[in-house]
Scaffold this motif. Structure first.
Motif, PDB file in Angstrom:
ATOM      1  N   LYS A 138       0.838  -1.203   0.000  1.00 21.16           N
ATOM      2  CA  LYS A 138       0.000   0.000   0.000  1.00 21.16           C
ATOM      3  C   LYS A 138       0.878   1.260   0.000  1.00 21.16           C
ATOM      4  N   TRP A 139       1.899   1.265   0.852  1.00 16.75           N
ATOM      5  CA  TRP A 139       2.758   2.442   0.965  1.00 16.75           C
ATOM      6  C   TRP A 139       3.650   2.615  -0.266  1.00 16.75           C
ATOM      7  N   THR A 140       3.993   1.524  -0.939  1.00 18.58           N
ATOM      8  CA  THR A 140       4.773   1.622  -2.176  1.00 18.58           C
ATOM      9  C   THR A 140       3.953   2.341  -3.250  1.00 18.58           C
ATOM     10  N   LYS A 141       2.691   1.960  -3.396  1.00 13.38           N
ATOM     11  CA  LYS A 141       1.808   2.647  -4.354  1.00 13.38           C
ATOM     12  C   LYS A 141       1.635   4.113  -3.975  1.00 13.38           C
ATOM     13  N   MET A 142       1.464   4.377  -2.677  1.00 15.13           N
ATOM     14  CA  MET A 142       1.288   5.737  -2.198  1.00 15.13           C
ATOM     15  C   MET A 142       2.520   6.602  -2.486  1.00 15.13           C
ATOM     16  N   SER A 143       3.716   6.013  -2.390  1.00  9.88           N
ATOM     17  CA  SER A 143       4.939   6.798  -2.611  1.00  9.88           C
ATOM     18  C   SER A 143       5.007   7.321  -4.041  1.00  9.88           C
ATOM     19  N   LYS A 144       4.633   6.496  -5.000  1.00  9.86           N
ATOM     20  CA  LYS A 144       4.615   6.913  -6.402  1.00  9.86           C
ATOM     21  C   LYS A 144       3.620   8.056  -6.590  1.00  9.86           C
ATOM     22  N   MET A 145       2.421   7.895  -6.028  1.00  8.82           N
ATOM     23  CA  MET A 145       1.395   8.932  -6.122  1.00  8.82           C
ATOM     24  C   MET A 145       1.861  10.230  -5.463  1.00  8.82           C
ATOM     25  N   ALA A 146       2.536  10.113  -4.321  1.00  7.99           N
ATOM     26  CA  ALA A 146       2.978  11.301  -3.596  1.00  7.99           C
ATOM     27  C   ALA A 146       4.031  12.088  -4.384  1.00  7.99           C
ATOM     28  N   VAL A 147       5.003  11.392  -4.966  1.00  2.00           N
ATOM     29  CA  VAL A 147       6.052  12.072  -5.737  1.00  2.00           C
ATOM     30  C   VAL A 147       5.463  12.720  -6.983  1.00  2.00           C
ATOM     31  N   GLU A 148       4.725  11.937  -7.752  1.00  4.04           N
ATOM     32  CA  GLU A 148       4.168  12.475  -8.999  1.00  4.04           C
ATOM     33  C   GLU A 148       3.155  13.582  -8.719  1.00  4.04           C
ATOM     34  N   GLY A 149       2.356  13.432  -7.663  1.00  2.40           N
ATOM     35  CA  GLY A 149       1.397  14.469  -7.297  1.00  2.40           C
ATOM     36  C   GLY A 149       2.082  15.745  -6.837  1.00  2.40           C
ATOM     37  N   SER A 150       3.183  15.607  -6.126  1.00  2.00           N
ATOM     38  CA  SER A 150       3.927  16.783  -5.660  1.00  2.00           C
ATOM     39  C   SER A 150       4.544  17.548  -6.833  1.00  2.00           C
ATOM     40  N   ILE A 151       5.102  16.822  -7.787  1.00  4.51           N
ATOM     41  CA  ILE A 151       5.687  17.484  -8.963  1.00  4.51           C
ATOM     42  C   ILE A 151       4.596  18.215  -9.739  1.00  4.51           C
ATOM     43  N   LYS A 152       3.459  17.588  -9.913  1.00  9.95           N
ATOM     44  CA  LYS A 152       2.327  18.218 -10.609  1.00  9.95           C
ATOM     45  C   LYS A 152       1.896  19.479  -9.861  1.00  9.95           C
ATOM     46  N   ALA A 153       1.789  19.393  -8.537  1.00  5.80           N
ATOM     47  CA  ALA A 153       1.396  20.553  -7.728  1.00  5.80           C
ATOM     48  C   ALA A 153       2.426  21.679  -7.846  1.00  5.80           C
ATOM     49  N   MET A 154       3.713  21.334  -7.844  1.00  8.39           N
ATOM     50  CA  MET A 154       4.768  22.348  -7.991  1.00  8.39           C
ATOM     51  C   MET A 154       4.599  23.102  -9.304  1.00  8.39           C
ATOM     52  N   ARG A 155       4.387  22.350 -10.376  1.00 10.59           N
ATOM     53  CA  ARG A 155       4.242  22.969 -11.694  1.00 10.59           C
ATOM     54  C   ARG A 155       3.020  23.895 -11.711  1.00 10.59           C
ATOM     55  N   GLU A 156       1.912  23.458 -11.104  1.00 13.04           N
ATOM     56  CA  GLU A 156       0.706  24.295 -11.044  1.00 13.04           C
ATOM     57  C   GLU A 156       0.944  25.560 -10.227  1.00 13.04           C
ATOM     58  N   MET A 157       1.682  25.450  -9.134  1.00 12.32           N
ATOM     59  CA  MET A 157       1.940  26.609  -8.263  1.00 12.32           C
ATOM     60  C   MET A 157       2.812  27.644  -8.956  1.00 12.32           C
ATOM     61  N   VAL A 158       3.759  27.188  -9.751  1.00 13.55           N
ATOM     62  CA  VAL A 158       4.592  28.115 -10.512  1.00 13.55           C
ATOM     63  C   VAL A 158       3.736  28.748 -11.625  1.00 13.55           C
ATOM     64  N   SER A 159       2.933  27.944 -12.286  1.00 11.99           N
ATOM     65  CA  SER A 159       2.087  28.447 -13.381  1.00 11.99           C
ATOM     66  C   SER A 159       1.088  29.482 -12.904  1.00 11.99           C
ATOM     67  N   ASP A 160       0.477  29.239 -11.730  1.00  9.41           N
ATOM     68  CA  ASP A 160      -0.567  30.160 -11.264  1.00  9.41           C
ATOM     69  C   ASP A 160      -0.033  31.301 -10.401  1.00  9.41           C
ATOM     70  N   GLY A 161       1.290  31.347 -10.182  1.00 14.71           N
ATOM     71  CA  GLY A 161       1.888  32.474  -9.478  1.00 14.71           C
ATOM     72  C   GLY A 161       2.016  32.311  -7.970  1.00 14.71           C
ATOM     73  N   ARG A 162       1.567  31.195  -7.393  1.00 17.95           N
ATOM     74  CA  ARG A 162       1.735  31.013  -5.937  1.00 17.95           C
ATOM     75  C   ARG A 162       3.213  30.930  -5.567  1.00 17.95           C
ATOM     76  N   ILE A 163       4.029  30.406  -6.481  1.00 12.69           N
ATOM     77  CA  ILE A 163       5.468  30.339  -6.285  1.00 12.69           C
ATOM     78  C   ILE A 163       6.118  31.233  -7.317  1.00 12.69           C
TER      79      ILE A 163
END
Length: 165
Positions: A138-163
């Motif tokens: 369960k945690w192995t699957k979650m780790s993949k989701m967490a990394v990929e989700g974090s990268i996606k969130a980073m890109r969105e935050m830069v795009s929308d000006g939060r970062i």
């Protein structure tokens, strides 16, 4: 003395794969990791519902230390974590049971930047082997989701000006 059952998991993904836009700089990535300590739910929304900062300080080496409480989606579990930032390269999250999570930004030989989440999830000594195996899967699957989700969130935050870094 028997060993404490634990799941040791690490997952890495390229931050700027071919075609990614915007291409994230180290400064932007570090700003995002700084934000993640205080707003984890923005990065791993499926796993964390809320983040409450309890205190902020610096340690004897001048590193930023944030004590926070996160609310995990699974069971509305509240967990206190001590988060230490290591120069924008690594953030360490330590939980009361000594479980540890690392968020690491690394350079590769070909010039790529990678985000790695490394987990050391400790389990109670009496955890049955089958449960240990299920937790690790369960945690192995979650780790993949967490990394990929974090990268996606980073890109969105830069795009929308939060970062803005």
């Amino acid at each position: 003395m028997s060993a404490t059952p634990a799941a040791y998991i690490a997952f890495s993904a390229p931050i700027n794969p071919s075609g990614a836009s915007p291409v994230l700089t180290k400064a932007q990535i570090y700003a995002c990791l700084h934000r993640k300590v205080r707003h984890a739910e923005e990065f791993v929304a499926g796993a964390i519902k809320a983040t409450d900062v309890l205190s902020e300080s610096t340690d004897e080496h001048g590193r930023e230390v944030v004590t926070r409480e996160v609310v995990f989606a699974e069971g509305d579990r509240r967990v206190k974590e001590v988060c230490t930032s290591f120069g924008g390269v690594k953030t360490e999250f330590i939980q009361p049971d000594r479980s540890k999570i690392l968020n690491i930004v690394s350079d590769s030989a070909d010039g790529q930047l990678y985000l790695t989440y490394q987990f050391e999830w400790l389990m109670p000594k009496d955890t049955p082997e089958e449960t240990q195996k299920e937790n690790t899967e369960k945690w192995t699957k979650m780790s993949k989701m967490a990394v990929e989700g974090s990268i996606k969130a980073m890109r969105e935050m830069v795009s929308d000006g939060r970062i803005k870094a």
